[in-house]
Motif scaffolding. Structure first.
Motif, PDB file in Angstrom:
ATOM      1  N   CYS A 855       0.792  -1.237   0.000  1.00  0.00           N
ATOM      2  CA  CYS A 855       0.000   0.000   0.000  1.00  0.00           C
ATOM      3  C   CYS A 855       0.821   1.283   0.000  1.00  0.00           C
ATOM      4  CB  CYS A 855      -0.929   0.022   1.222  1.00  0.00           C
ATOM      5  SG  CYS A 855      -2.108  -1.341   1.282  1.00  0.00           S
ATOM      6  N   HIS A 856       2.119   1.196   0.273  1.00  0.00           N
ATOM      7  CA  HIS A 856       2.883   2.422   0.504  1.00  0.00           C
ATOM      8  C   HIS A 856       4.216   2.432  -0.233  1.00  0.00           C
ATOM      9  CE1 HIS A 856       3.945   6.060   2.682  1.00  0.00           C
ATOM     10  NE2 HIS A 856       2.873   5.960   3.448  1.00  0.00           N
ATOM     11  N   SER A 857       4.359   1.606  -1.231  1.00  0.00           N
ATOM     12  CA  SER A 857       5.650   1.486  -1.920  1.00  0.00           C
ATOM     13  C   SER A 857       5.908   2.678  -2.823  1.00  0.00           C
ATOM     14  CB  SER A 857       5.674   0.212  -2.761  1.00  0.00           C
ATOM     15  OG  SER A 857       4.735   0.315  -3.823  1.00  0.00           O
ATOM     16  N   ALA A 858       7.161   2.860  -3.205  1.00  0.00           N
ATOM     17  CA  ALA A 858       7.533   3.943  -4.108  1.00  0.00           C
ATOM     18  C   ALA A 858       6.878   3.760  -5.469  1.00  0.00           C
ATOM     19  CB  ALA A 858       9.058   3.988  -4.255  1.00  0.00           C
ATOM     20  N   ARG A 859       6.712   2.527  -5.910  1.00  0.00           N
ATOM     21  CA  ARG A 859       6.078   2.269  -7.208  1.00  0.00           C
ATOM     22  C   ARG A 859       4.642   2.771  -7.210  1.00  0.00           C
ATOM     23  NH1 ARG A 859       8.664  -2.175 -10.101  1.00  0.00           N
ATOM     24  NH2 ARG A 859       6.639  -2.986 -10.758  1.00  0.00           N
ATOM     25  N   ARG A 860       3.951   2.546  -6.098  1.00  0.00           N
ATOM     26  CA  ARG A 860       2.560   3.015  -6.040  1.00  0.00           C
ATOM     27  C   ARG A 860       2.505   4.536  -5.979  1.00  0.00           C
ATOM     28  NH1 ARG A 860      -2.130   2.907  -1.599  1.00  0.00           N
ATOM     29  NH2 ARG A 860      -3.837   3.292  -3.050  1.00  0.00           N
ATOM     30  N   VAL A 861       3.407   5.155  -5.199  1.00  0.00           N
ATOM     31  CA  VAL A 861       3.440   6.612  -5.090  1.00  0.00           C
ATOM     32  C   VAL A 861       3.665   7.242  -6.459  1.00  0.00           C
ATOM     33  CG1 VAL A 861       4.737   8.558  -4.143  1.00  0.00           C
ATOM     34  CG2 VAL A 861       4.179   6.609  -2.685  1.00  0.00           C
ATOM     35  N   VAL A 862       4.607   6.700  -7.235  1.00  0.00           N
ATOM     36  CA  VAL A 862       4.901   7.246  -8.564  1.00  0.00           C
ATOM     37  C   VAL A 862       3.735   7.000  -9.513  1.00  0.00           C
ATOM     38  CG1 VAL A 862       6.408   7.008 -10.571  1.00  0.00           C
ATOM     39  CG2 VAL A 862       7.400   7.099  -8.279  1.00  0.00           C
ATOM     40  N   ALA A 863       3.129   5.815  -9.470  1.00  0.00           N
ATOM     41  CA  ALA A 863       2.028   5.494 -10.374  1.00  0.00           C
ATOM     42  C   ALA A 863       0.838   6.420 -10.167  1.00  0.00           C
ATOM     43  CB  ALA A 863       1.609   4.041 -10.183  1.00  0.00           C
ATOM     44  N   LEU A 864       0.493   6.699  -8.913  1.00  0.00           N
ATOM     45  CA  LEU A 864      -0.638   7.578  -8.638  1.00  0.00           C
ATOM     46  C   LEU A 864      -0.385   8.999  -9.142  1.00  0.00           C
ATOM     47  CD1 LEU A 864      -1.542   6.380  -5.014  1.00  0.00           C
ATOM     48  CD2 LEU A 864      -2.963   6.132  -7.056  1.00  0.00           C
ATOM     49  N   GLN A 865       0.831   9.480  -8.982  1.00  0.00           N
ATOM     50  CA  GLN A 865       1.149  10.819  -9.476  1.00  0.00           C
ATOM     51  C   GLN A 865       1.174  10.858 -10.997  1.00  0.00           C
ATOM     52  OE1 GLN A 865       4.082  13.154  -6.707  1.00  0.00           O
ATOM     53  NE2 GLN A 865       4.626  11.000  -6.542  1.00  0.00           N
ATOM     54  N   LEU A 866       1.723   9.823 -11.612  1.00  0.00           N
ATOM     55  CA  LEU A 866       1.793   9.801 -13.069  1.00  0.00           C
ATOM     56  C   LEU A 866       0.409   9.781 -13.703  1.00  0.00           C
ATOM     57  CD1 LEU A 866       4.813   7.450 -13.873  1.00  0.00           C
ATOM     58  CD2 LEU A 866       4.597   9.893 -14.355  1.00  0.00           C
ATOM     59  N   ALA A 867      -0.539   9.120 -13.077  1.00  0.00           N
ATOM     60  CA  ALA A 867      -1.900   9.119 -13.613  1.00  0.00           C
ATOM     61  C   ALA A 867      -2.457  10.541 -13.659  1.00  0.00           C
ATOM     62  CB  ALA A 867      -2.800   8.216 -12.760  1.00  0.00           C
ATOM     63  N   ALA A 868      -2.178  11.325 -12.620  1.00  0.00           N
ATOM     64  CA  ALA A 868      -2.615  12.728 -12.613  1.00  0.00           C
ATOM     65  C   ALA A 868      -1.838  13.540 -13.646  1.00  0.00           C
ATOM     66  CB  ALA A 868      -2.419  13.319 -11.224  1.00  0.00           C
ATOM     67  N   TYR A 869      -0.532  13.329 -13.727  1.00  0.00           N
ATOM     68  CA  TYR A 869       0.288  14.054 -14.703  1.00  0.00           C
ATOM     69  C   TYR A 869      -0.191  13.787 -16.130  1.00  0.00           C
ATOM     70  CZ  TYR A 869       3.717  14.629 -10.857  1.00  0.00           C
ATOM     71  OH  TYR A 869       4.360  14.930  -9.676  1.00  0.00           O
ATOM     72  N   GLN A 870      -0.544  12.558 -16.403  1.00  0.00           N
ATOM     73  CA  GLN A 870      -0.993  12.197 -17.749  1.00  0.00           C
ATOM     74  C   GLN A 870      -2.252  12.973 -18.118  1.00  0.00           C
ATOM     75  OE1 GLN A 870      -1.789   8.034 -18.312  1.00  0.00           O
ATOM     76  NE2 GLN A 870      -1.913   8.198 -20.543  1.00  0.00           N
ATOM     77  N   THR A 871      -3.179  13.105 -17.178  1.00  0.00           N
ATOM     78  CA  THR A 871      -4.403  13.869 -17.424  1.00  0.00           C
ATOM     79  C   THR A 871      -4.085  15.333 -17.703  1.00  0.00           C
ATOM     80  OG1 THR A 871      -5.647  12.392 -15.964  1.00  0.00           O
ATOM     81  CG2 THR A 871      -6.639  14.535 -16.452  1.00  0.00           C
ATOM     82  N   ILE A 872      -3.155  15.900 -16.932  1.00  0.00           N
ATOM     83  CA  ILE A 872      -2.780  17.305 -17.130  1.00  0.00           C
ATOM     84  C   ILE A 872      -2.139  17.497 -18.500  1.00  0.00           C
ATOM     85  CG2 ILE A 872      -1.274  19.158 -16.310  1.00  0.00           C
ATOM     86  CD1 ILE A 872      -1.609  18.005 -13.477  1.00  0.00           C
ATOM     87  N   CYS A 873      -1.232  16.621 -18.866  1.00  0.00           N
ATOM     88  CA  CYS A 873      -0.542  16.744 -20.153  1.00  0.00           C
ATOM     89  C   CYS A 873      -1.509  16.576 -21.321  1.00  0.00           C
ATOM     90  CB  CYS A 873       0.585  15.714 -20.247  1.00  0.00           C
ATOM     91  SG  CYS A 873       1.965  16.040 -19.143  1.00  0.00           S
ATOM     92  N   ALA A 874      -2.491  15.711 -21.163  1.00  0.00           N
ATOM     93  CA  ALA A 874      -3.475  15.501 -22.218  1.00  0.00           C
ATOM     94  C   ALA A 874      -4.333  16.745 -22.422  1.00  0.00           C
ATOM     95  CB  ALA A 874      -4.361  14.308 -21.872  1.00  0.00           C
ATOM     96  N   ALA A 875      -4.544  17.499 -21.339  1.00  0.00           N
ATOM     97  CA  ALA A 875      -5.370  18.709 -21.436  1.00  0.00           C
ATOM     98  C   ALA A 875      -4.607  19.862 -22.071  1.00  0.00           C
ATOM     99  CB  ALA A 875      -5.869  19.117 -20.048  1.00  0.00           C
TER     100      ALA A 875
END
Length: 875
Positions: A855-875
């Motif tokens: 629940c708290h790994s670095a991979r999960r932290v990066v994945a959650l942020q990247l999902a938001a970044y992808q939405t911003i870049c698409a806009a």
């Protein structure tokens, strides 16, 4: 234990695919700028983002706390360091070096470094990196001198770099040629004034922005309610409330404890206001002699100084915690920033440029009735832009006039400064007052006007328009107020358009007709380092007009907030946030930590996110400067990363959209933890003696409540358990504002023999002690996990802490397997539970480590942020 049946690894792989596609489409990595670094949150986040291919930079401006430095997080070092201003040169870091993507120091130098780095100019980047080190070394020198400590001499390469920076300031000052009063362009060292811009660092009240005034109707209604412009009204009431909160409470603490517990800008201003009105002093103040001599043992007192002053301000204070250290620090600062400046002027006969430190020092002397020293602006500069018609203020002696006469025979000296100052007054003060007189409406607060009125008052000149009565500085009871007898309305606003230009460099020259001339070496003009400053010292600001509109709209939303808060918001937007404008354009994503999301917001950018680390608990709902910055930042962010489960009610109260809110575990380098644990030889635990280790800051009584840890609850619980003849040990770390209270409580509870204290630890030592203890004890006030808890869990340790399991399950998908406690009773129950299973036969520690990995790994932290970044870049 059952975890949510979501394939988080597939989510992570999907986001890595987005990074690869972005790289292919743009022929470069995704760029992210992290602003702010409280508790190393930005450093840790950028570190793990870079591991997965993101080009992440961090700017930690004007903040030096040890926990905001990457050395504390990443380096192994021996010995103690100062928490507020750590001296890393005096600390052995085991060969670790700060990465070039993390920049820390004064904001303007940090931004210059990023401009050079992002432009690929390695020479300029190296120069500004060295300059940042030199600035910090100089700061540490000042602190050491104030505390009578000796540091090694500044390394030659640092001294050379800071010398070049000062030479460039002098060079810039020599080129500062003021323009006519309708468009003054004045370049002063360390200050930028934008002509004809409502985002001026002084005021937002130019004619250009008059239509943006957020409070015209409210101002008219106030004017109708209080027809007498001298009546205290709402402003006096508001000011009394501010004094009660920020001044009287501070003074009460000093009176009760007998200890000067730190400087307060609010108290300093209040004391200055009292002094300028001739009111008696209250509490500790710097004595008059501190303004006249850098060496109390050898200096000669000023002629007008009495023994009364010297007795009152004796630096040999019997209280070692009180005034003596402040006086020592202040003398040290005066020696460095005032007396050295005045000595250069005396030796060269040249006024080498304005100095804020000297101006404040002179103002302090004047308010005490001490004779002036060197050049000062004459009184008439505060009343009319035409020096030929000015009348000296009553009480100014001919002796003083000889020093301050603007008709100085030295064309390089005071004349230019007076001319510049008149130009500034014409634009930022007289125009403001004229609008008020014509419209009958008090416009928004102006720092420039406030300073000008203070200057007039300290010279005994008649006041103009509304001012706080003197009794507001003495008592919070408005019914007992007495009007100021000496105040009159005898002042006429000068017409800024009626100024007649006069040629020449004499003192009779008009506003803007002469420049500040500084002696410079002609050969230094072509120095490559000067080109670094010219190329990267300040970028192009294409966001000024948009920032002006945004600021006007924002202030309209907070018209019921204190005027002081609105002025501070305006100042931050116009003097700090505006400097970031061009740098932000380099990045695809800007991530502001705490309230630093305000910087991209006020610059009109949409591609920014906010990162919360306890920020939303109370701050966005306070009627303060920070409250405005906080609420505006998060409400307008593309995404908000929330890292504390207990702030979910605040998220709802702010009405942040769920689809734009990401529940994000704290950024954390779990690979580093895994490597550490694998290489650590954990000693075999003794089942007969159970050790409870509490690294938490001792803060359980002092305000604010949001910072408290509840350490006393655990100590009281331990005392209860100890009465049952259970054998266990407690290890505490000696840091926090309530350490002395904890020690007193331990003595009162009679558990001294089972408690041991240790100094602050570096990260490696801290983790080693986690692993060698049976249980880690965190905090009991906030029902959410923080840094201590998740790091101890990553190491497979049991943790006792406060936890709302329902909120945590919503936040993480499943609640962390902590030993939850929030009172003396529940803490005692958890201690008994541990003592009944000293070797963790129930596997609580292993369950904690497994939960962290899922629940708290670095991979999960990066994945959650990247999902938001992808939405911003698409806009």
């Amino acid at each position: 234990m059952t975890f949510v049946p979501k394939d988080r690894d597939s989510d992570f792989q999907l986001q890595l695919a987005f990074l690869r596609e972005f790289q292919r489409a743009h022929d470069r990595p995704l760029r992210v700028l992290h602003i702010g670094n409280i508790a190393n949150n930005a450093y840790n986040n950028a570190l793990i983002q870079r591991r997965f291919g993101i080009e992440a930079d961090v700017i930690c401006y004007n903040y030096y706390h040890v926990m905001g430095c990457p050395e504390w997080e990443a380096a192994s070092f021996d010995g103690n360091v100062d928490n507020m201003f750590p001296d890393w040169w005096a600390t052995e870091l085991g060969g670790w070096r700060r990465p070039d993507w993390f920049v820390q120091g004064p904001v303007l130098d940090c931004l210059s470094y990023l401009r050079a780095k992002n432009a690929g100019d390695s020479g300029a980047a190296a120069f500004f990196w060295t300059l940042l080190q030199a600035r910090y070394w100089e700061m540490l020198d000042g602190i050491a001198a104030a505390e009578s400590r000796v540091r090694p001499p500044m390394p030659e390469h640092l001294a050379d770099t800071i010398s070049i920076a000062r030479e460039f300031q002098d060079f810039q000052a020599s080129k500062a040629i003021p323009q006519p009063p309708d468009q003054p362009t004045i370049v002063l060292p360390g200050v930028t004034i934008e002509p004809e811009s409502a985002s001026s660092p002084i005021s937002l009240t130019s004619s250009k922005s008059a239509s943006l005034d957020p409070r015209p109707e409210q101002s008219r209604s106030l004017a109708n309610e209080y027809p007498n412009p001298e009546a205290p009204g709402r402003l006096v009431s508001t000011y009394r409330a501010l004094l009660a909160k920020y001044v009287f409470v501070h003074l009460q603490r000093e009176a009760e404890t007998g200890v000067v517990d730190g400087s307060s800008l609010a108290v300093a201003i209040w004391r200055s206001q009292r002094r300028s009105r001739g009111l008696p002093r209250f509490g500790f103040e710097f004595s008059a002699d501190v303004f006249t001599m850098p060496s109390p043992g050898t200096a000669t007192p000023a002629a007008s100084e009495s023994d009364k002053y010297r007795t009152f301000g004796d630096s040999r204070s019997p209280n070692p915690k009180g005034p003596s250290r402040l006086v020592s620090i202040y003398r040290s600062l005066l020696t460095k920033y005032v007396f050295a400046h005045l000595q250069r002027e005396a030796e060269t006969g040249v006024v080498a440029g304005p100095s804020l430190a000297v101006a404040i020092w002179r103002s302090q002397r004047r308010s005490r009735g001490l004779p002036c020293f060197g050049f000062e602006f004459p009184a008439d500069v505060f009343t009319t832009p035409n020096p030929d018609t000015a009348t000296p203020a009553t009480g100014e002696s001919n002796e003083d006039a000889t020093f301050r006469d603007s008709r100085s025979p030295n064309p390089k000296g005071p004349g230019g400064l007076t001319s510049i100052y008149r130009s500034l007054l014409t634009k930022y003060v007289f125009a403001h007052l004229r609008r008020e007189a014509e419209s009958g409406v008090a416009a928004r607060p102006s720092l420039a006007v406030a300073i000008w009125r203070s200057q007039r008052r300290s010279r005994g000149l008649p006041r103009y328009d509304f001012e706080f009565p003197s009794d507001v500085f003495e008592m919070p009871d408005p019914d007992a107020a007495t009007p100021v007898a000496s105040e009159s309305d005898g002042f006429t606003i000068p017409d800024p358009h009626a100024v007649t230009p006069v040629t020449g460099n004499s003192a009779a020259a008009d506003v803007g007709s002469s420049a500040i001339l500084v002696v410079t070496k002609p050969e230094i003009i072509d120095r490559p380092e000067f080109r670094y400053f010219e190329n990267y010292g300040k970028g192009e600001d294409r966001n000024a007009s948009q920032r002006e509109v945004l600021l006007g709209d924002l202030l309209r939303q907070f018209t019921d907030y204190p005027a002081e808060a609105l002025v501070l918001v305006e100042a931050f937007a116009s003097t700090i946030a505006n400097e970031f404008a061009d740098v932000l354009e380099h990045y695809d994503i800007i991530q502001g930590y705490s309230i630093d999301g305000f910087i991209p917001f006020i610059n009109g950018l949409k591609n920014y996110t906010c990162y919360e680390h306890g920020t939303l608990r109370e701050l966005p709902f306070e009627k303060t400067y920070n409250g405005i910055l906080c609420s505006a930042s998060y409400k307008n962010a593309a995404f908000s990363f929330v890292t504390n489960s207990d702030v979910l009610p605040s998220v709802a109260r702010l009405k942040l959209k769920r689809e734009r809110t990401v529940y994000l575990p704290h950024a954390f380098d779990d690979e580093k933890i895994s490597t550490f644990r694998a290489g650590l030889k954990i000693p075999k635990l003794d089942p007969k003696v159970t050790t409870f280790f509490s690294p938490s800051r001792h803060h359980w009584q002092a305000a604010p409540v949001s910072m408290q840890k509840g350490n006393d609850l655990f100590l009281r619980a331990a005392a209860q358990v100890a009465q049952t003849d259970r054998d266990f040990r407690i290890i505490l770390v000696e840091w926090g504002v309530d350490v002395h209270r904890s020690k007193d409580l331990i003595q009162e509870l009679r558990i001294e023999e089972m408690v041991s204290w240790i100094p602050s630890l570096n990260k490696a030592e801290l983790r080693q002690l986690y692993c060698s203890s049976d249980v880690v004890v965190d905090q009991f006030r906030i029902p959410a996990i923080g840094g201590v808890t998740f790091e101890a869990m990553a190491l497979g340790r049991r943790v006792i802490t406060n936890l709302d399991e329902t909120q945590s399950a919503e936040f993480f998908g499943v609640a962390p397997p902590c030993l939850a406690a929030d009172s003396v009773k529940t803490c005692a129950a958890r201690i008994f539970e541990v003592l009944a299973d000293p070797l963790d036969g129930n596997g609580r520690g292993d369950a904690a480590r497994l939960w962290f990995e899922k629940c708290h790994s670095a991979r999960r932290v990066v994945a959650l942020q990247l999902a938001a970044y992808q939405t911003i870049c698409a806009a």
